[in-house]
Structures are given as C-alpha cells and as structure tokens.
Write an enzyme that holds these catalytic residues in place. Sequence first.
Site, PDB file in Angstrom:
ATOM      1  CB  SER A   1     -52.325 -61.670  27.661  1.00  8.83           C
ATOM      2  OG  SER A   1     -52.794 -62.639  26.765  1.00  8.83           O
TER       3      SER A   1
ATOM      4  CG  ASP B   1     -48.008 -61.622  20.997  1.00  4.60           C
ATOM      5  OD1 ASP B   1     -48.106 -62.819  21.284  1.00  4.60           O
ATOM      6  OD2 ASP B   1     -48.520 -60.717  21.683  1.00  4.60           O
TER       7      ASP B   1
ATOM      8  CG  HIS C   1     -48.055 -62.903  24.732  1.00  8.90           C
ATOM      9  ND1 HIS C   1     -48.985 -62.032  24.192  1.00  8.90           N
ATOM     10  CD2 HIS C   1     -48.638 -63.406  25.867  1.00  8.90           C
ATOM     11  CE1 HIS C   1     -50.072 -62.008  24.936  1.00  8.90           C
ATOM     12  NE2 HIS C   1     -49.885 -62.828  25.962  1.00  8.90           N
TER      13      HIS C   1
END
Length: 257
Positions: A94, A195, A225
């Site tokens: 991320s 996601d 995610h």
Amino acid sequence: MRLLPGAEPFFHDGSAASGMLLCHGFTGTPQSLRPWAEHLAGRDVTVSLPLLPGHGTRWRDLQSTGWQDWYAAVDRELERLRERCAHVFVGGLSMGGALALRLAARHGAAVSGVVLVNPAITFPRAQGLALPVLRHLVPSTRGLISDIAKPGAAESGYDRVPLHAAHSLRALLSLVRAELPQVTQPLALLHSRVDHVVPPSDAARVLASVSSVDMAEHVLPDSFHVATLDHDAERIFQVTDAFITRLATRKTARDGT
C-alpha cells in the site's frame, strides 16, 4: 507509549549477500508484513521492517507526523542495509509501496530491485479536494483495516485516520507519481483481484509509468488488500525469493564477484 500487538519493528542480521527493506502501509504496522519478513529471514536474507513514525500506538500520534517523517525512517534503514549487504531490495504494501518506489527513484543503482504488493499511488479525488479545509475542522475519520479475505486473519492498525496525516499522504502520492519515470530497477508487482482500499488502476499506472525494463505482474486471485496476511501470502513469498535470487546471482556474475 504502549505499542499495538505486533507493531514492533523487525530486523534480522542475515547474509551479507542480500538485504531487503520492507515498508508497511498508512495507519498499519510491521505486523502486516511480519510473515513476509520472517520468511525472508528464514532464507538468510538480511531484513529490515521498521515501524513508521506516528504508527503503532494511537491514531492521535500519527496526526503530528507527515510523509517526510515516514520517508526519512525508511531512507535511514536503506542506508543501514547498504552498509551490510552487497545487494539491497526494497518492498512494501500500500503506502509502503509508494515509499519503496520513492527510494528506488532517488537512490538509483543502490537499490537492486523493487517488490510491490497492492501499491497505492493515488488518493480518492473527492476526499482529496476537501482535505485542505476539512482537516482543520475534523480531526479524524473512520479508517479501514483488515481488508483480508482469509477467515480469522486480522491486521493491527488504526481504525481512525487523522486528516492532517491523510493530507500529507496525498502530497506523498502526488510526488511519487511524478517520480515514477525515474524508477529503472527490476520490478515485481503483485496485486489482488479484489481490493477494497486501493483501486486496480494504481497497479496499472505504476507498470505504465516506470522506466524499468525488467518487470513482472502477478495477480493474487484469493486475497483482498492486505495480501501479505491473506490466502496468497505464500505466493508473495515465493515470488520474492525467486526475484532476489535471480537478480543477486545475475549482478554477482556480472560484477565478477
């Protein structure tokens, strides 16, 4: 200040041949990447997984930090690995992926390769436009952690997002997007088919914008995610193993060492 469960930084002093710096995501902690780090340590890779400033305690502590603090922390760890290892790789989940990309863009040949898992490089447009004003009126908003498909798996992190820090995150992602053409290192990008945090267009934009010639894209079909704690975690580990082994061996052969 007491840390959240699993928020402790991780460091393994392994082989001098290869090292890897892992960067966790916004409002997350090293816990989300610890299985990845421990797997690499088991392969005798030197691994650094720092706790980013403002993370791992309470969300209010993140409010007084910004992207410069988060980047400075991983930049220091990169230097620490460079002092120990012949080949240094960077990776992240991320926002950690965005930090890894900036390290690659700024440090050039000092970074041997990049491994990204669901990297974030854009900020939601509507929320972003409101942030400059809203952050002075509202201290935080609801966060999203544990976007994981695997039953029983959970992520340690904040369930609130401080808006001053979110504003700084937006600035970081804009900066990283501008620097993507400066990323020339070999790159492995793994992204989940579903996601709920980062749009799939972010992965596509990274692949389309970097200048890397050696690139591989891997779809993670059974994870959300936080794929590093999800069903496809083992695949992430295997791809990373193969990536590091191939590149370190190739560079050593080329250098004649």
